[in-house]
Design a protein around this motif. Structure first.
Motif, mmCIF file in Angstrom:
data_model
loop_
_atom_site.group_PDB
_atom_site.id
_atom_site.type_symbol
_atom_site.label_atom_id
_atom_site.label_comp_id
_atom_site.label_asym_id
_atom_site.label_seq_id
_atom_site.Cartn_x
_atom_site.Cartn_y
_atom_site.Cartn_z
ATOM 1 N N LEU A 1 4.586 -4.493 17.700
ATOM 2 C CA LEU A 1 3.897 -4.989 16.555
ATOM 3 C C LEU A 1 3.000 -6.191 16.547
ATOM 4 C CD1 LEU A 1 6.439 -4.499 13.440
ATOM 5 C CD2 LEU A 1 3.895 -3.440 13.681
ATOM 6 N N ASN A 2 3.734 -7.076 17.700
ATOM 7 C CA ASN A 2 2.864 -8.388 17.789
ATOM 8 C C ASN A 2 1.548 -8.274 18.420
ATOM 9 O OD1 ASN A 2 3.704 -11.184 17.057
ATOM 10 N ND2 ASN A 2 3.068 -11.247 19.324
ATOM 11 N N ASP A 3 1.733 -7.307 19.568
ATOM 12 C CA ASP A 3 0.415 -6.850 20.354
ATOM 13 C C ASP A 3 -0.607 -6.160 19.564
ATOM 14 O OD1 ASP A 3 1.744 -7.830 22.642
ATOM 15 O OD2 ASP A 3 2.542 -5.879 23.280
ATOM 16 N N GLU A 4 -0.125 -5.238 18.546
ATOM 17 C CA GLU A 4 -1.258 -4.584 17.682
ATOM 18 C C GLU A 4 -1.820 -5.789 16.753
ATOM 19 O OE1 GLU A 4 1.025 -1.539 15.650
ATOM 20 O OE2 GLU A 4 1.974 -0.769 17.528
ATOM 21 N N ILE A 5 -0.804 -6.554 16.242
ATOM 22 C CA ILE A 5 -1.567 -7.702 15.351
ATOM 23 C C ILE A 5 -2.550 -8.492 16.052
ATOM 24 C CG2 ILE A 5 -1.107 -9.732 13.919
ATOM 25 C CD1 ILE A 5 1.835 -8.507 13.465
ATOM 26 N N ASN A 6 -2.238 -8.808 17.261
ATOM 27 C CA ASN A 6 -3.150 -9.582 18.323
ATOM 28 C C ASN A 6 -4.503 -8.943 18.491
ATOM 29 O OD1 ASN A 6 -2.301 -12.431 19.040
ATOM 30 N ND2 ASN A 6 -0.228 -11.079 19.084
ATOM 31 N N LYS A 7 -4.157 -7.579 18.829
ATOM 32 C CA LYS A 7 -5.621 -6.851 19.041
ATOM 33 C C LYS A 7 -6.363 -6.777 17.895
ATOM 34 C CE LYS A 7 -3.374 -3.788 22.550
ATOM 35 N NZ LYS A 7 -2.693 -2.676 22.932
ATOM 36 N N LEU A 8 -5.892 -6.622 16.729
ATOM 37 C CA LEU A 8 -6.604 -6.626 15.423
ATOM 38 C C LEU A 8 -7.150 -7.760 15.021
ATOM 39 C CD1 LEU A 8 -4.098 -4.469 13.152
ATOM 40 C CD2 LEU A 8 -6.545 -3.786 13.846
ATOM 41 N N MET A 9 -6.403 -8.993 15.505
ATOM 42 C CA MET A 9 -6.947 -10.200 15.254
ATOM 43 C C MET A 9 -8.247 -10.565 16.095
ATOM 44 S SD MET A 9 -5.167 -11.800 12.791
ATOM 45 C CE MET A 9 -5.789 -13.459 13.000
ATOM 46 N N LYS A 10 -8.223 -10.195 17.321
ATOM 47 C CA LYS A 10 -9.438 -10.145 18.184
ATOM 48 C C LYS A 10 -10.503 -9.472 17.677
ATOM 49 C CE LYS A 10 -7.107 -10.955 22.374
ATOM 50 N NZ LYS A 10 -6.794 -10.842 23.857
ATOM 51 N N VAL A 11 -10.464 -8.315 16.894
ATOM 52 C CA VAL A 11 -11.510 -7.604 16.241
ATOM 53 C C VAL A 11 -11.887 -8.284 15.099
ATOM 54 C CG1 VAL A 11 -11.921 -5.443 14.862
ATOM 55 C CG2 VAL A 11 -10.656 -5.383 17.113
ATOM 56 N N LYS A 12 -10.958 -8.940 14.205
ATOM 57 C CA LYS A 12 -11.439 -9.642 13.188
ATOM 58 C C LYS A 12 -12.297 -10.777 13.539
ATOM 59 C CE LYS A 12 -9.310 -12.415 9.584
ATOM 60 N NZ LYS A 12 -9.526 -13.758 10.084
ATOM 61 N N TYR A 13 -11.776 -11.401 14.669
ATOM 62 C CA TYR A 13 -12.299 -12.600 15.425
ATOM 63 C C TYR A 13 -13.978 -12.127 15.585
ATOM 64 C CZ TYR A 13 -13.683 -16.898 17.810
ATOM 65 O OH TYR A 13 -14.171 -18.090 18.501
ATOM 66 N N ALA A 14 -14.031 -11.188 16.273
ATOM 67 C CA ALA A 14 -15.500 -10.805 16.686
ATOM 68 C C ALA A 14 -16.265 -10.275 15.590
ATOM 69 C CB ALA A 14 -15.275 -9.240 17.620
ATOM 70 N N TRP A 15 -15.598 -9.935 14.611
ATOM 71 C CA TRP A 15 -16.628 -9.431 13.416
ATOM 72 C C TRP A 15 -16.876 -10.732 12.756
ATOM 73 C CZ3 TRP A 15 -19.206 -5.573 11.768
ATOM 74 C CH2 TRP A 15 -18.825 -4.523 12.270
ATOM 75 N N GLY B 1 -6.916 -15.652 21.323
ATOM 76 C CA GLY B 1 -5.767 -16.172 21.849
ATOM 77 C C GLY B 1 -4.496 -15.502 21.438
ATOM 78 N N TYR B 2 -3.403 -15.587 22.126
ATOM 79 C CA TYR B 2 -2.228 -14.791 21.832
ATOM 80 C C TYR B 2 -1.385 -15.766 20.723
ATOM 81 C CZ TYR B 2 1.302 -11.147 22.529
ATOM 82 O OH TYR B 2 2.108 -10.350 22.004
ATOM 83 N N LYS B 3 -1.008 -14.903 19.583
ATOM 84 C CA LYS B 3 -0.100 -15.627 18.765
ATOM 85 C C LYS B 3 1.084 -14.939 18.568
ATOM 86 C CE LYS B 3 -4.328 -17.245 17.307
ATOM 87 N NZ LYS B 3 -5.162 -16.812 18.240
ATOM 88 N N TYR B 4 2.214 -15.213 18.077
ATOM 89 C CA TYR B 4 3.434 -14.674 17.544
ATOM 90 C C TYR B 4 3.614 -14.818 16.107
ATOM 91 C CZ TYR B 4 4.255 -14.908 22.581
ATOM 92 O OH TYR B 4 3.924 -14.865 23.975
ATOM 93 N N PHE B 5 3.840 -13.828 15.425
ATOM 94 C CA PHE B 5 3.977 -13.499 14.116
ATOM 95 C C PHE B 5 5.648 -13.238 13.851
ATOM 96 C CE2 PHE B 5 -0.138 -12.542 15.323
ATOM 97 C CZ PHE B 5 -0.916 -13.252 14.446
ATOM 98 N N GLY B 6 5.778 -13.807 12.574
ATOM 99 C CA GLY B 6 7.150 -13.149 11.996
ATOM 100 C C GLY B 6 8.560 -13.288 13.093
ATOM 101 N N ALA B 7 9.279 -12.326 13.070
ATOM 102 C CA ALA B 7 10.267 -12.084 13.879
ATOM 103 C C ALA B 7 9.999 -12.384 15.434
ATOM 104 C CB ALA B 7 11.130 -10.747 13.744
ATOM 105 N N ALA B 8 8.812 -12.169 15.732
ATOM 106 C CA ALA B 8 8.228 -12.444 17.309
ATOM 107 C C ALA B 8 8.627 -13.675 17.724
ATOM 108 C CB ALA B 8 7.052 -11.972 17.317
ATOM 109 N N LYS B 9 8.633 -14.742 16.666
ATOM 110 C CA LYS B 9 8.770 -16.082 17.047
ATOM 111 C C LYS B 9 10.056 -16.205 17.483
ATOM 112 C CE LYS B 9 5.171 -18.081 14.074
ATOM 113 N NZ LYS B 9 4.743 -18.818 13.200
#
Length: 115
Positions: free
Chosen positions: A26-40, A75-83
């Motif tokens: 899940l953390n990897d998927e969120i980071n991929k989506l964050m990169k797409v969001k940042y590109a937009w 950049g790679y971030k950690y969310f929720g339980a991943a921290k």
């Protein structure tokens, strides 16, 4: 659309009872989506639109210091339980800085200075 996907995955990753592998995925998927969001967001700026990255929320640690590498860039971030995963928790802890040893006060008289 991207924000909805990010929001749903961030909600899901808050569940600490998920298996470690699922949390990491899940953390990897969120980071991929964050990169797409940042590109937009960068594309919007290049087209003369508003800069949404300036108004993005900032992330703070337990001491109230702003954490570098927040949601405003790639950049790679950690969310929720991943921290709280093994190996990740240590990244968020401040290193124990040992106090420098104090110098012993030495009494130097005039002879030392050549008087």
């Amino acid at each position: 659309q991207i924000l909805k996907e990010i929001g749903g995955k961030v909600m899901e990753i808050q569940n600490a009872t998920l298996p470690e592998e699922r949390i990491r995925d899940l953390n990897d998927e969120i980071n991929k989506l964050m990169k797409v969001k940042y590109a937009w967001e960068k594309q919007i700026i290049s087209l003369g639109g508003p800069n949404y990255t300036k108004s993005a929320p900032k992330e703070y640690d337990k001491q109230g210091n702003e954490v570098s590498g927040n949601m405003t860039g790639p950049g790679y971030k950690y969310f929720g339980a991943a921290k709280k995963l093994p190996g990740v928790k240590e990244l968020f802890e401040k290193p124990n800085l040992k106090a420098k040893p104090k110098r012993a006060r030495v009494h130097l008289d005039a002879d030392y200075y050549g008087f």
